[in-house]
Write a protein that holds these residues in place. Structure first.
Motif, PDB file in Angstrom:
ATOM      1  N   ASN A 107      80.857 -40.856 -85.836  1.00  0.00           N
ATOM      2  CA  ASN A 107      81.705 -41.064 -87.022  1.00  0.00           C
ATOM      3  C   ASN A 107      80.995 -41.862 -88.117  1.00  0.00           C
ATOM      4  O   ASN A 107      81.610 -42.671 -88.821  1.00  0.00           O
ATOM      5  CB  ASN A 107      83.001 -41.770 -86.629  1.00  0.00           C
ATOM      6  CG  ASN A 107      84.127 -41.499 -87.617  1.00  0.00           C
ATOM      7  OD1 ASN A 107      84.219 -40.427 -88.194  1.00  0.00           O
ATOM      8  ND2 ASN A 107      84.994 -42.490 -87.802  1.00  0.00           N
ATOM      9  N   SER A 119      79.344 -42.561 -91.775  1.00  0.00           N
ATOM     10  CA  SER A 119      79.801 -42.106 -93.088  1.00  0.00           C
ATOM     11  C   SER A 119      79.082 -42.840 -94.210  1.00  0.00           C
ATOM     12  O   SER A 119      78.705 -44.007 -94.076  1.00  0.00           O
ATOM     13  CB  SER A 119      81.320 -42.295 -93.240  1.00  0.00           C
ATOM     14  OG  SER A 119      81.664 -43.664 -93.209  1.00  0.00           O
ATOM     15  N   HIS A 128      90.175 -44.735 -83.022  1.00  0.00           N
ATOM     16  CA  HIS A 128      90.274 -44.987 -84.464  1.00  0.00           C
ATOM     17  C   HIS A 128      90.448 -43.708 -85.271  1.00  0.00           C
ATOM     18  O   HIS A 128      90.836 -43.775 -86.437  1.00  0.00           O
ATOM     19  CB  HIS A 128      89.031 -45.738 -84.935  1.00  0.00           C
ATOM     20  CG  HIS A 128      88.706 -46.934 -84.079  1.00  0.00           C
ATOM     21  ND1 HIS A 128      89.403 -48.109 -84.165  1.00  0.00           N
ATOM     22  CD2 HIS A 128      87.788 -47.102 -83.084  1.00  0.00           C
ATOM     23  CE1 HIS A 128      88.918 -48.973 -83.279  1.00  0.00           C
ATOM     24  NE2 HIS A 128      87.940 -48.386 -82.625  1.00  0.00           N
ATOM     25  N   ASP A 129      90.142 -42.558 -84.679  1.00  0.00           N
ATOM     26  CA  ASP A 129      90.283 -41.278 -85.375  1.00  0.00           C
ATOM     27  C   ASP A 129      90.405 -40.190 -84.314  1.00  0.00           C
ATOM     28  O   ASP A 129      89.445 -39.915 -83.590  1.00  0.00           O
ATOM     29  CB  ASP A 129      89.079 -41.017 -86.284  1.00  0.00           C
ATOM     30  CG  ASP A 129      89.254 -39.779 -87.153  1.00  0.00           C
ATOM     31  OD1 ASP A 129      90.123 -38.953 -86.843  1.00  0.00           O
ATOM     32  OD2 ASP A 129      88.520 -39.651 -88.148  1.00  0.00           O
ATOM     33  N   GLU A 130      91.574 -39.581 -84.219  1.00  0.00           N
ATOM     34  CA  GLU A 130      91.810 -38.589 -83.176  1.00  0.00           C
ATOM     35  C   GLU A 130      90.957 -37.337 -83.342  1.00  0.00           C
ATOM     36  O   GLU A 130      90.786 -36.576 -82.392  1.00  0.00           O
ATOM     37  CB  GLU A 130      93.285 -38.208 -83.153  1.00  0.00           C
ATOM     38  CG  GLU A 130      94.220 -39.341 -82.744  1.00  0.00           C
ATOM     39  CD  GLU A 130      95.664 -38.909 -82.713  1.00  0.00           C
ATOM     40  OE1 GLU A 130      95.942 -37.753 -83.118  1.00  0.00           O
ATOM     41  OE2 GLU A 130      96.523 -39.722 -82.294  1.00  0.00           O
ATOM     42  N   SER A 131      90.433 -37.104 -84.553  1.00  0.00           N
ATOM     43  CA  SER A 131      89.625 -35.903 -84.775  1.00  0.00           C
ATOM     44  C   SER A 131      88.219 -36.026 -84.192  1.00  0.00           C
ATOM     45  O   SER A 131      87.508 -35.023 -84.059  1.00  0.00           O
ATOM     46  CB  SER A 131      89.528 -35.601 -86.275  1.00  0.00           C
ATOM     47  OG  SER A 131      88.805 -36.630 -86.955  1.00  0.00           O
ATOM     48  N   CYS A 133      79.475 -36.503 -86.114  1.00  0.00           N
ATOM     49  CA  CYS A 133      79.996 -36.718 -84.754  1.00  0.00           C
ATOM     50  C   CYS A 133      79.371 -35.793 -83.724  1.00  0.00           C
ATOM     51  O   CYS A 133      79.836 -35.738 -82.579  1.00  0.00           O
ATOM     52  CB  CYS A 133      81.512 -36.550 -84.735  1.00  0.00           C
ATOM     53  SG  CYS A 133      82.388 -37.631 -85.887  1.00  0.00           S
TER      54      CYS A 133
END
Length: 336
Positions: free
Chosen positions: A290, A292, A162-165, A129
């Motif tokens: 993000n 992967s 989709h992903d708060e991190s 990221c």
């Protein structure tokens, strides 16, 4: 003098009373006159060895996996057979929620591999990221003004819901910007037999987005490589056009799962890139974040997704022998 030098006051044990002497004599008589040896743990080990196998399996399943492999299997032949066997690892998988308690028991020879692979399940890409700028990426092509890491949501962009991190993304420019990572599977802990025989599913995912004020292009290429970097299987998305004010809007996930790729895979090359369609100076090209690459051992059905997955082309090296062998078993994958 306080008696420090008095020989009669130093080192002389007190005589036991007649009552104490009688109790000691009774205890010796009850023990057959033999002294009781100190407990050095051998009695406890012998007791465990006398347990029925189902009960002993439950005792061993409570221990950490590393202790089972590194210590318990060295105790005796019986423990070695239990640690090397499938029932113990199936039980550990059930206890730790990796498989349902009443789940199927097929592929029993692979439960130990399944356990360690599930514990090792993680994103094999570094810095997906942009939290460390371009650290970890190789073969970086800085077309136009090059790559730039930006904070979400960015100009004319949207949040990554989709992903708060996820807080950042990579932005491309007015000429093709590309970057790659090469994953050494053996260095990541996946051994040859596991890769060649079990052939865990290799799940690749990436997220891309455009800007509302400019169209852009995006492309993803993933290759499975041999020890000598021969291409054994390949996935390519083609150039995906993202128009300005796209109806899809927001961030789009693209994914692909490699299965039945045959023996010999040792490396994974992940490469993606983008550019804008208007040739504006700056960073108006595709945005990516993000990314992967994860490995999964196959046991349960792949989940379906409602997100749009663009058509892809896949080529692979001949693998008829591995295909015939693996078609004899039901393919299923476990996701959390």
């Amino acid at each position: 003098m306080d008696g420090d030098g008095d020989p009669e006051s130093v080192g002389q044990p007190e005589e036991a009373s007649p009552e104490e002497q009688q109790e000691e004599a009774c205890a010796e008589e009850a023990n057959g006159g033999e002294e009781r040896p100190e407990d050095d743990g051998e009695g406890e080990a012998a007791y465990l060895d006398e347990l029925p196998e189902p009960l002993l399996l439950r005792v061993l399943a409570e221990l950490p996996a590393a202790q089972l492999v590194q210590a318990c299997r060295l105790v005796c032949l019986r423990w070695k057979e239990l640690v090397d066997g499938a029932p113990l690892w199936l039980l550990k998988c059930q206890q730790e929620g990796l498989v349902p308690q009443d789940g199927p028991e097929d592929e029993r020879d692979h439960w130990q591999q399944f356990y360690f692979l599930s514990k090792r399940r993680r994103n094999l890409l570094r810095n997906p990221c942009g939290e460390e700028d371009l650290e970890g990426w190789c073969d970086v092509e800085h077309g136009g003004d090059g790559w730039r890491v930006e904070e979400l949501p960015g100009d004319c962009g949207v949040e990554f819901i989709h992903d708060e991190s996820v807080k950042k993304y990579f932005a491309s420019s007015f000429e093709w910007c590309r970057k790659a990572q090469i994953i050494d599977l053996q260095a990541e802990g996946y051994w040859e037999e596991l890769l060649d025989t079990t052939q865990p599913a290799i799940v690749v995912k990436d997220w891309y987005s455009g800007r509302r004020d400019a169209g852009c292009l995006y492309e993803l290429t993933v290759k499975l490589l041999s020890e000598h970097e021969d291409v054994l299987a390949e996935f390519n998305s083609g150039q995906v056009a993202v128009p300005a004010d796209s109806d899809d809007g927001g961030w789009t996930e693209i994914s692909h799962t490699f299965t039945d790729y045959g023996p010999g895979v040792r490396f994974i090359r992940f490469e993606h890139g983008g550019q804008d369609c208007v040739y504006w100076k700056g960073w108006f090209g595709a945005r990516v974040t993000n990314s992967s690459v994860c490995l999964f051992i196959l046991y349960y059905p792949l989940p379906t997704t409602s997100r749009k997955i663009y058509p892809v082309n896949q080529t692979a090296a001949p693998r008829d022998q591995g295909r015939r062998r693996r078609k004899r078993m039901e393919r299923r994958v476990l996701f959390h």
